[in-house]
Motif scaffolding. Structure first.
Motif: not given
Length: 157
Positions: A115-137
């Motif tokens: 489940v993704i919080d609905v506020t994520a839809k307010e942005f063209s892109t969002i940032f989230f972990s890419a699988g390790r500390r120090g790396l974001e997608l």
């Protein structure tokens, strides 16, 4: 690369990878990412795991802004269950294959309800972990939802 980055590559959807120097003493991994990437923390999301009905073997994924908290009642309602509690760190790590602070919603060992919080839809892109500390997608919330089979519900507060 991480399983999350490999999953994004395989999907052939638009994404950007961002790397930063993680400080192991940081109090909040997500807020650290937002600050070091120069992003508004409302646009940077954290991946949390919950235990359905308190069962540490029945987990689900919640994706909320790093500056907020997960509303457990709203998450339970989104999953159509009576209650959820936060998953224990070892259960989250075992289920996802990632370490706490680097858990990505992509490339997890098992497909979990997401489940993704609905506020994520307010942005063209969002940032989230890419699988390790120090790396974001960075990608669109819609593409993230497609890859994780997630729904959008108001689960943050």
């Amino acid at each position: 690369m991480t399983p999350a980055v490999n999953a994004a590559k395989r999907a052939k959807l638009a994404y950007t990878l961002h790397e930063y120097a993680h400080n192991p003493d940081s109090a909040s991994y997500g807020e650290e990412a937002a600050a070091l990437l120069g992003q508004d923390p409302i646009r940077v999301f954290k991946t949390l795991l919950v235990a359905i009905e308190g069962d540490q073997k029945k987990l689900a994924v919640a994706i909320v802004p790093v500056i907020g908290q997960l509303n457990l009642k709203a998450m339970a309602s989104a999953l159509n269950v009576k209650k959820v509690i936060m998953a224990e760190a070892h259960a989250a790590e075992r289920s996802t294959g990632y370490i706490v602070g680097g858990i990505s919603p992509l490339g997890q060992k098992k497909k979990l309800p997401t489940v993704i919080d609905v506020t994520a839809k307010e942005f063209s892109t969002i940032f989230f972990s890419a699988g390790r500390r120090g790396l974001e997608l960075e990608m669109s919330a819609g593409d993230l939802a497609t890859l994780t089979l997630a729904c959008f519900v108001e689960i943050g507060r």
